[in-house]
Write a protein that holds these residues in place. Structure first.
Motif, mmCIF file in Angstrom:
data_model
loop_
_atom_site.group_PDB
_atom_site.id
_atom_site.type_symbol
_atom_site.label_atom_id
_atom_site.label_comp_id
_atom_site.label_asym_id
_atom_site.label_seq_id
_atom_site.Cartn_x
_atom_site.Cartn_y
_atom_site.Cartn_z
ATOM 1 N N LEU A 1 1.025 -1.554 0.233
ATOM 2 C CA LEU A 1 -0.031 -0.161 0.298
ATOM 3 C C LEU A 1 0.864 1.139 -0.082
ATOM 4 O O LEU A 1 0.533 2.203 -0.737
ATOM 5 C CB LEU A 1 -1.022 -0.349 1.357
ATOM 6 N N VAL A 2 2.203 0.752 0.592
ATOM 7 C CA VAL A 2 3.117 2.555 0.956
ATOM 8 C C VAL A 2 3.625 2.433 -0.689
ATOM 9 O O VAL A 2 3.620 3.708 -0.779
ATOM 10 C CB VAL A 2 3.693 2.211 2.056
ATOM 11 N N ARG B 1 -4.814 15.140 6.006
ATOM 12 C CA ARG B 1 -3.276 16.417 6.025
ATOM 13 C C ARG B 1 -2.104 16.302 6.552
ATOM 14 O O ARG B 1 -1.456 16.887 5.518
ATOM 15 C CB ARG B 1 -3.921 17.187 7.065
ATOM 16 N N LEU B 2 -1.435 15.671 7.041
ATOM 17 C CA LEU B 2 0.015 14.877 7.303
ATOM 18 C C LEU B 2 0.192 14.176 6.261
ATOM 19 O O LEU B 2 1.506 14.456 6.082
ATOM 20 C CB LEU B 2 -0.353 13.890 8.632
ATOM 21 N N LEU B 3 -0.349 13.291 5.208
ATOM 22 C CA LEU B 3 0.056 12.364 3.773
ATOM 23 C C LEU B 3 0.177 13.795 3.405
ATOM 24 O O LEU B 3 0.983 13.856 2.600
ATOM 25 C CB LEU B 3 -1.037 11.726 3.526
ATOM 26 N N ALA C 1 5.542 3.179 6.427
ATOM 27 C CA ALA C 1 4.835 2.308 7.326
ATOM 28 C C ALA C 1 4.896 2.066 7.886
ATOM 29 O O ALA C 1 3.794 1.801 8.829
ATOM 30 C CB ALA C 1 5.805 1.333 5.995
ATOM 31 N N PRO C 2 6.076 2.586 8.719
ATOM 32 C CA PRO C 2 5.708 2.697 10.063
ATOM 33 C C PRO C 2 4.991 3.823 10.632
ATOM 34 O O PRO C 2 4.440 3.093 12.214
ATOM 35 C CB PRO C 2 7.805 2.759 10.395
ATOM 36 N N LEU C 3 4.898 4.605 9.970
ATOM 37 C CA LEU C 3 4.081 5.783 10.570
ATOM 38 C C LEU C 3 2.069 5.485 10.265
ATOM 39 O O LEU C 3 1.629 4.706 11.732
ATOM 40 C CB LEU C 3 4.297 7.143 9.720
ATOM 41 N N LEU C 4 2.000 4.788 9.800
ATOM 42 C CA LEU C 4 0.668 3.964 9.429
ATOM 43 C C LEU C 4 0.567 3.036 10.341
ATOM 44 O O LEU C 4 -0.527 2.915 10.619
ATOM 45 C CB LEU C 4 0.174 3.566 7.951
ATOM 46 N N THR C 5 1.852 2.769 10.706
ATOM 47 C CA THR C 5 1.386 1.206 11.676
ATOM 48 C C THR C 5 1.102 1.914 13.082
ATOM 49 O O THR C 5 0.757 1.128 13.652
ATOM 50 C CB THR C 5 3.037 0.456 11.740
ATOM 51 N N ALA C 6 1.779 3.077 13.347
ATOM 52 C CA ALA C 6 1.961 3.498 14.646
ATOM 53 C C ALA C 6 0.462 3.866 14.430
ATOM 54 O O ALA C 6 -0.363 4.086 16.207
ATOM 55 C CB ALA C 6 2.816 4.803 14.545
ATOM 56 N N LEU C 7 0.540 4.239 13.522
ATOM 57 C CA LEU C 7 -1.813 5.120 13.139
ATOM 58 C C LEU C 7 -2.532 4.176 13.457
ATOM 59 O O LEU C 7 -3.465 4.827 13.109
ATOM 60 C CB LEU C 7 -1.772 6.242 12.410
#
Length: 211
Positions: free
Chosen positions: A91-92, A161-163, A192-198
């Motif tokens: 996806l990333v 917004r962040l993306l 990937a790590p950002l979406l994993t955390a969120l």
């Protein structure tokens, strides 16, 4: 309006939009005149004003068309991945895909954004178009993450917004230093790590539901 005129109108509008994008990218939004756009497109000022009331309105039409293409491009990339193979990293990869033609649009939209920052009325209008784009991004991201087996734990609109901020900030650096940071490089490294955390695994129970 005669039938012939009705049939030609979409072609006229498309030609004016393409001419505007090319001229804005080459000369700048403010430096470009309506006459130059018309000359490049091969139409008269009358044809321009039968489709747009101003350069601002023309830019916003470009903005909406570009937004639709970006959302569609990402959707097609994600949909091309088999359900069993749709991991967070795949996806990333789709979210990090940058069309080579994006540079021209980046030049145009950056200048218009600066214009909107100085002009409250333009800012209000641009904000409405931004909001529609974020809605589509948030909807698509929620859906795609769901297919990958994850659910967001943050507000989708705020994440959109962040993306957008990461994408636009990354492109600014990429176009200045393309060898050091290829377009999409920041997204490929950190999304990937950002979406994993969120987000959380959907099978984790009630906590996996969106807020």
């Amino acid at each position: 309006m005669p039938k012939g005129m009705t049939k030609r109108r979409p072609l006229t509008r498309a030609a004016l939009l393409q001419a505007a994008l090319e001229t804005f990218a080459e000369q700048g939004f403010h430096a470009t005149s309506i006459e130059q756009i018309c000359e490049r497109a091969g139409y008269t000022r009358g044809a321009f004003y039968s489709n747009f009331t101003s350069k601002d309105e023309l830019f916003l039409a470009l903005f909406d068309a570009h937004s639709e293409r970006i959302v569609q491009r990402i959707t097609e990339l994600v949909d091309s991945i088999a359900a069993a193979d749709l991991t967070l990293q795949r996806l990333v990869d789709a979210l990090s895909d940058i069309d080579p033609a994006e540079r021209d649009w980046y030049l145009v939209t950056t200048e218009f954004t600066l214009h909107a920052i100085r002009d409250p009325q333009a800012a209000q209008v641009l904000a409405r178009h931004d909001a529609r784009l974020r809605t589509e991004i948030a909807r698509g991201l929620t859906e795609h993450l769901g297919r990958a087996g994850r659910a967001l734990t943050v507000d989708p609109d705020e994440l959109a917004r962040l993306l957008i901020a990461i994408r636009e900030g990354g492109l600014a650096q990429s176009y200045v230093e393309p060898e050091q940071l290829p377009p999409g490089g920041l997204e490929r490294r950190f999304l990937a790590p950002l979406l994993t955390a969120l987000s959380t695994e959907r099978s984790a129970g009630p906590a996996a539901t969106q807020r």
